[in-house]
Design a protein around this motif. Structure first.
Motif, PDB file in Angstrom:
ATOM      1  N   LEU A  24       0.816  -1.208   0.000  1.00  0.00           N
ATOM      2  CA  LEU A  24       0.000   0.000   0.000  1.00  0.00           C
ATOM      3  C   LEU A  24       0.851   1.261   0.000  1.00  0.00           C
ATOM      4  O   LEU A  24       0.487   2.262  -0.617  1.00  0.00           O
ATOM      5  CB  LEU A  24      -0.946  -0.010   1.194  1.00  0.00           C
ATOM      6  N   LEU A  25       1.999   1.221   0.676  1.00  0.00           N
ATOM      7  CA  LEU A  25       2.894   2.379   0.668  1.00  0.00           C
ATOM      8  C   LEU A  25       3.453   2.652  -0.723  1.00  0.00           C
ATOM      9  O   LEU A  25       3.522   3.805  -1.160  1.00  0.00           O
ATOM     10  CB  LEU A  25       4.029   2.183   1.668  1.00  0.00           C
ATOM     11  N   VAL A  26       3.827   1.609  -1.436  1.00  0.00           N
ATOM     12  CA  VAL A  26       4.333   1.773  -2.800  1.00  0.00           C
ATOM     13  C   VAL A  26       3.233   2.299  -3.717  1.00  0.00           C
ATOM     14  O   VAL A  26       3.465   3.197  -4.535  1.00  0.00           O
ATOM     15  CB  VAL A  26       4.913   0.443  -3.324  1.00  0.00           C
ATOM     16  N   MET A  27       2.021   1.777  -3.558  1.00  0.00           N
ATOM     17  CA  MET A  27       0.912   2.255  -4.374  1.00  0.00           C
ATOM     18  C   MET A  27       0.599   3.723  -4.074  1.00  0.00           C
ATOM     19  O   MET A  27       0.298   4.494  -4.986  1.00  0.00           O
ATOM     20  CB  MET A  27      -0.326   1.394  -4.144  1.00  0.00           C
ATOM     21  N   ALA A  28       0.691   4.114  -2.806  1.00  0.00           N
ATOM     22  CA  ALA A  28       0.453   5.505  -2.438  1.00  0.00           C
ATOM     23  C   ALA A  28       1.537   6.413  -3.017  1.00  0.00           C
ATOM     24  O   ALA A  28       1.250   7.529  -3.477  1.00  0.00           O
ATOM     25  CB  ALA A  28       0.396   5.651  -0.927  1.00  0.00           C
ATOM     26  N   LEU A  29       2.780   5.951  -3.019  1.00  0.00           N
ATOM     27  CA  LEU A  29       3.880   6.733  -3.588  1.00  0.00           C
ATOM     28  C   LEU A  29       3.691   6.932  -5.093  1.00  0.00           C
ATOM     29  O   LEU A  29       3.855   8.045  -5.598  1.00  0.00           O
ATOM     30  CB  LEU A  29       5.216   6.057  -3.308  1.00  0.00           C
ATOM     31  N   ILE A  30       3.321   5.886  -5.788  1.00  0.00           N
ATOM     32  CA  ILE A  30       3.081   6.004  -7.233  1.00  0.00           C
ATOM     33  C   ILE A  30       1.900   6.932  -7.506  1.00  0.00           C
ATOM     34  O   ILE A  30       1.944   7.761  -8.414  1.00  0.00           O
ATOM     35  CB  ILE A  30       2.863   4.616  -7.862  1.00  0.00           C
ATOM     36  N   GLY A  31       0.859   6.829  -6.701  1.00  0.00           N
ATOM     37  CA  GLY A  31      -0.287   7.722  -6.844  1.00  0.00           C
ATOM     38  C   GLY A  31       0.097   9.172  -6.611  1.00  0.00           C
ATOM     39  O   GLY A  31      -0.350  10.074  -7.323  1.00  0.00           O
ATOM     40  N   ALA A  32       0.943   9.414  -5.604  1.00  0.00           N
ATOM     41  CA  ALA A  32       1.399  10.775  -5.324  1.00  0.00           C
ATOM     42  C   ALA A  32       2.230  11.312  -6.486  1.00  0.00           C
ATOM     43  O   ALA A  32       2.113  12.485  -6.857  1.00  0.00           O
ATOM     44  CB  ALA A  32       2.207  10.807  -4.030  1.00  0.00           C
ATOM     45  N   LEU A  33       3.070  10.472  -7.087  1.00  0.00           N
ATOM     46  CA  LEU A  33       3.861  10.912  -8.238  1.00  0.00           C
ATOM     47  C   LEU A  33       2.967  11.264  -9.423  1.00  0.00           C
ATOM     48  O   LEU A  33       3.227  12.241 -10.130  1.00  0.00           O
ATOM     49  CB  LEU A  33       4.854   9.821  -8.640  1.00  0.00           C
ATOM     50  N   VAL A  34       1.916  10.492  -9.634  1.00  0.00           N
ATOM     51  CA  VAL A  34       0.987  10.794 -10.725  1.00  0.00           C
ATOM     52  C   VAL A  34       0.299  12.129 -10.477  1.00  0.00           C
ATOM     53  O   VAL A  34       0.157  12.956 -11.387  1.00  0.00           O
ATOM     54  CB  VAL A  34      -0.038   9.647 -10.890  1.00  0.00           C
ATOM     55  N   ILE A  35      -0.122  12.373  -9.247  1.00  0.00           N
ATOM     56  CA  ILE A  35      -0.779  13.635  -8.920  1.00  0.00           C
ATOM     57  C   ILE A  35       0.181  14.802  -9.087  1.00  0.00           C
ATOM     58  O   ILE A  35      -0.182  15.847  -9.643  1.00  0.00           O
ATOM     59  CB  ILE A  35      -1.352  13.582  -7.491  1.00  0.00           C
ATOM     60  N   VAL A  36       1.431  14.646  -8.654  1.00  0.00           N
ATOM     61  CA  VAL A  36       2.424  15.715  -8.815  1.00  0.00           C
ATOM     62  C   VAL A  36       2.652  16.006 -10.290  1.00  0.00           C
ATOM     63  O   VAL A  36       2.771  17.167 -10.691  1.00  0.00           O
ATOM     64  CB  VAL A  36       3.740  15.338  -8.106  1.00  0.00           C
ATOM     65  N   CYS A  37       2.688  14.967 -11.110  1.00  0.00           N
ATOM     66  CA  CYS A  37       2.883  15.175 -12.550  1.00  0.00           C
ATOM     67  C   CYS A  37       1.689  15.871 -13.190  1.00  0.00           C
ATOM     68  O   CYS A  37       1.853  16.573 -14.185  1.00  0.00           O
ATOM     69  CB  CYS A  37       3.153  13.845 -13.242  1.00  0.00           C
ATOM     70  N   GLN A  38       0.512  15.659 -12.643  1.00  0.00           N
ATOM     71  CA  GLN A  38      -0.669  16.343 -13.168  1.00  0.00           C
ATOM     72  C   GLN A  38      -0.658  17.819 -12.785  1.00  0.00           C
ATOM     73  O   GLN A  38      -1.074  18.671 -13.566  1.00  0.00           O
ATOM     74  CB  GLN A  38      -1.948  15.697 -12.626  1.00  0.00           C
TER      75      GLN A  38
END
Length: 51
Positions: A24-38
């Motif tokens: 879940l931590l890795v999934m949250a990190l990837i999600g945060a990176l996607v949001i930052v890129c948006q």
């Protein structure tokens, strides 16, 4: 939201599913990176090699 997190925490404790935490931590990190890129498109080319 807080009750959902509390319920999930109790589930982890009772069922001894501690292997879910890093997943879940890795999934949250990837999600945060996607949001930052948006939000900051100029940051996107520097993030793509990590995904």
């Amino acid at each position: 939201m807080a009750s959902l997190l509390r319920e999930f925490w109790l589930f982890l404790k009772e069922e001894k599913k501690w292997w879910l935490v890093p997943l879940l931590l890795v999934m949250a990190l990837i999600g945060a990176l996607v949001i930052v890129c948006q939000i900051y498109p100029a940051f996107a080319p520097f993030v793509y090699p990590f995904i």
